[in-house]
Design a protein around this motif. Structure first.
Motif, mmCIF file in Angstrom:
data_model
loop_
_atom_site.group_PDB
_atom_site.id
_atom_site.type_symbol
_atom_site.label_atom_id
_atom_site.label_comp_id
_atom_site.label_asym_id
_atom_site.label_seq_id
_atom_site.Cartn_x
_atom_site.Cartn_y
_atom_site.Cartn_z
ATOM 1 N N ALA A 8 0.853 -1.144 0.013
ATOM 2 C CA ALA A 8 0.077 -0.032 -0.043
ATOM 3 C C ALA A 8 0.828 1.360 -0.099
ATOM 4 O O ALA A 8 0.315 2.387 -0.103
ATOM 5 C CB ALA A 8 -0.932 -0.008 1.176
ATOM 6 N N ASN A 9 2.233 1.059 -0.064
ATOM 7 C CA ASN A 9 3.015 2.215 0.159
ATOM 8 C C ASN A 9 2.711 2.966 1.236
ATOM 9 O O ASN A 9 2.594 2.482 2.435
ATOM 10 C CB ASN A 9 3.139 3.054 -1.097
ATOM 11 N N THR A 10 2.572 4.282 1.427
ATOM 12 C CA THR A 10 2.110 5.183 2.354
ATOM 13 C C THR A 10 0.768 5.548 2.296
ATOM 14 O O THR A 10 0.234 6.613 3.031
ATOM 15 C CB THR A 10 3.086 6.437 2.315
ATOM 16 N N GLY A 11 -0.068 4.642 1.482
ATOM 17 C CA GLY A 11 -1.329 5.028 1.312
ATOM 18 C C GLY A 11 -2.036 4.812 2.597
ATOM 19 O O GLY A 11 -1.728 3.965 3.633
ATOM 20 N N PRO A 12 -3.453 5.263 2.544
ATOM 21 C CA PRO A 12 -4.515 5.290 3.942
ATOM 22 C C PRO A 12 -4.680 3.586 4.092
ATOM 23 O O PRO A 12 -4.476 3.126 3.366
ATOM 24 C CB PRO A 12 -5.476 6.243 3.531
ATOM 25 N N ALA A 13 -5.795 3.524 5.026
ATOM 26 C CA ALA A 13 -6.277 2.364 5.214
ATOM 27 C C ALA A 13 -6.844 1.683 4.226
ATOM 28 O O ALA A 13 -6.987 0.632 4.146
ATOM 29 C CB ALA A 13 -7.363 2.506 6.589
ATOM 30 N N GLU A 14 -7.676 2.307 3.376
ATOM 31 C CA GLU A 14 -8.455 1.735 2.225
ATOM 32 C C GLU A 14 -7.164 0.953 1.442
ATOM 33 O O GLU A 14 -7.702 0.001 0.720
ATOM 34 C CB GLU A 14 -9.261 2.748 1.534
ATOM 35 N N CYS A 15 -6.075 1.675 1.092
ATOM 36 C CA CYS A 15 -5.216 0.918 0.279
ATOM 37 C C CYS A 15 -4.678 -0.356 0.918
ATOM 38 O O CYS A 15 -4.413 -1.321 0.217
ATOM 39 C CB CYS A 15 -4.040 2.049 0.303
ATOM 40 N N CYS A 16 -4.655 -0.312 2.129
ATOM 41 C CA CYS A 16 -4.273 -1.327 3.075
ATOM 42 C C CYS A 16 -5.169 -2.794 2.737
ATOM 43 O O CYS A 16 -4.750 -4.006 2.655
ATOM 44 C CB CYS A 16 -3.909 -1.323 4.527
ATOM 45 N N LEU A 17 -6.478 -2.438 2.855
ATOM 46 C CA LEU A 17 -7.463 -3.406 2.618
ATOM 47 C C LEU A 17 -7.406 -3.929 1.152
ATOM 48 O O LEU A 17 -7.765 -4.995 0.798
ATOM 49 C CB LEU A 17 -8.852 -2.736 2.886
ATOM 50 N N ALA A 18 -7.084 -2.956 0.488
ATOM 51 C CA ALA A 18 -6.875 -3.303 -1.298
ATOM 52 C C ALA A 18 -5.594 -4.418 -1.200
ATOM 53 O O ALA A 18 -5.669 -5.419 -1.952
ATOM 54 C CB ALA A 18 -6.763 -2.028 -2.165
ATOM 55 N N VAL A 19 -4.688 -4.180 -0.520
ATOM 56 C CA VAL A 19 -3.661 -5.337 -0.508
ATOM 57 C C VAL A 19 -4.039 -6.533 -0.066
ATOM 58 O O VAL A 19 -3.926 -7.306 -0.678
ATOM 59 C CB VAL A 19 -2.321 -4.745 0.546
ATOM 60 N N ALA A 20 -5.050 -6.587 0.939
ATOM 61 C CA ALA A 20 -5.365 -8.043 1.511
ATOM 62 C C ALA A 20 -6.175 -8.524 0.348
ATOM 63 O O ALA A 20 -6.177 -9.972 0.064
ATOM 64 C CB ALA A 20 -6.192 -7.579 2.923
ATOM 65 N N LYS A 21 -7.131 -7.962 -0.122
ATOM 66 C CA LYS A 21 -7.960 -8.252 -1.291
ATOM 67 C C LYS A 21 -7.142 -8.930 -2.642
ATOM 68 O O LYS A 21 -7.269 -9.738 -3.307
ATOM 69 C CB LYS A 21 -9.153 -7.262 -1.826
ATOM 70 N N ALA A 22 -5.807 -7.942 -2.854
ATOM 71 C CA ALA A 22 -5.301 -8.311 -4.095
ATOM 72 C C ALA A 22 -4.415 -9.650 -3.659
ATOM 73 O O ALA A 22 -4.283 -10.448 -4.598
ATOM 74 C CB ALA A 22 -4.241 -7.317 -4.232
ATOM 75 N N ARG A 52 -0.468 -3.685 5.188
ATOM 76 C CA ARG A 52 0.346 -2.763 4.745
ATOM 77 C C ARG A 52 1.305 -3.183 3.419
ATOM 78 O O ARG A 52 1.349 -2.535 2.486
ATOM 79 C CB ARG A 52 1.243 -1.961 5.881
ATOM 80 N N SER A 53 1.764 -4.318 3.616
ATOM 81 C CA SER A 53 2.402 -5.043 2.431
ATOM 82 C C SER A 53 2.438 -6.592 2.904
ATOM 83 O O SER A 53 2.401 -7.024 3.861
ATOM 84 C CB SER A 53 3.829 -4.334 2.492
ATOM 85 N N ALA A 54 2.571 -7.303 1.788
ATOM 86 C CA ALA A 54 2.814 -8.850 1.877
ATOM 87 C C ALA A 54 3.914 -9.055 0.777
ATOM 88 O O ALA A 54 3.727 -8.710 -0.373
ATOM 89 C CB ALA A 54 1.724 -9.385 1.666
ATOM 90 N N LEU A 55 5.130 -9.816 1.257
ATOM 91 C CA LEU A 55 6.010 -10.272 0.273
ATOM 92 C C LEU A 55 6.031 -11.932 0.250
ATOM 93 O O LEU A 55 5.989 -12.666 1.145
ATOM 94 C CB LEU A 55 7.482 -10.064 0.943
#
Length: 210
Positions: A8-22, A52-55
């Protein structure tokens, strides 16, 4: 084998949710392609169920081209178009995240790395160790660090952490050669807005076809 990071880089909570969905969708595509995707490092987001991120470590016992093809299909900027589930009435609907591919790193001198044993974290159950087997490896000169808890032994996690750390450092050096002004952390590359490789819509995270 390749490493792929969804962030999600430094994006807000919505971007973090998008990471989980992705990540959920990526795992489905990986299974279909015959590719094994293991999470070897993750940073939780501000809300339950977000990241926030997943590797990921991508491997296959079939055609190695499948790994490369899958990684290339995701690498770059991703866009999620959806009303915020956290801030009702919020005007913004476009949430960006990014995917970055890393090649396996070469061996790095042990004297350049500081290791720390920590307790594995994450969901309960058989997939998380109950002992201090997780390893945090830090490159002393730059401060870049990774935490690996995939394996059940400290020795295995230490070996994987060293390789992963080397991979991130090599990518950092390559990025600086491409752009001498780039001073970005390896875990959180800037996402190129307005040039999304793939676009997803709604809470169901359905891909919008061109």
């Amino acid at each position: 084998m390749l490493y792929l990071q969804i962030t999600a880089n430094t994006g807000p909570a919505e971007c973090c949710l998008a990471v989980a969905k992705a990540l959920q969708l990526f795992n489905k595509e990986a299974t279909k392609a015959g590719v094994t995707a293991r999470i070897i490092e993750q940073v939780d987001g501000p809300h339950a169920g977000s990241l926030r991120s997943a590797l990921l470590e991508l491997t296959t016992d079939k055609n190695e081209d499948a790994v490369q093809h899958l990684a290339q299909a995701w690498e770059g900027s991703l866009l999620w178009i959806c009303n915020s589930p956290y801030r009702l009435g919020h005007k913004r609907k476009n949430w960006f995240l990014g995917c970055k591919v890393f090649q396996p790193g070469s061996t790095m001198p042990e004297s350049e790395i500081r290791y720390e044993a920590t307790r594995a974290s994450g969901p309960g159950g058989q997939h998380v160790n109950k002992t201090d087997s997780a390893i945090r490896a830090t490159h002393i000169a730059t401060g870049i660090s990774v935490k690996v808890q995939t394996e059940r032994s400290q020795h295995a996690n230490k070996r994987l952490a060293a390789q992963l750390l080397s991979s991130k450092l090599e990518e950092l050096h390559a990025a600086k050669e491409r752009d001498s002004k780039a001073e970005r952390r390896m875990q959180h590359h800037d996402t190129e807005r307005g040039n999304a490789r793939r676009i997803f819509v709604g809470m169901a995270f359905k891909e919008q076809k061109a």
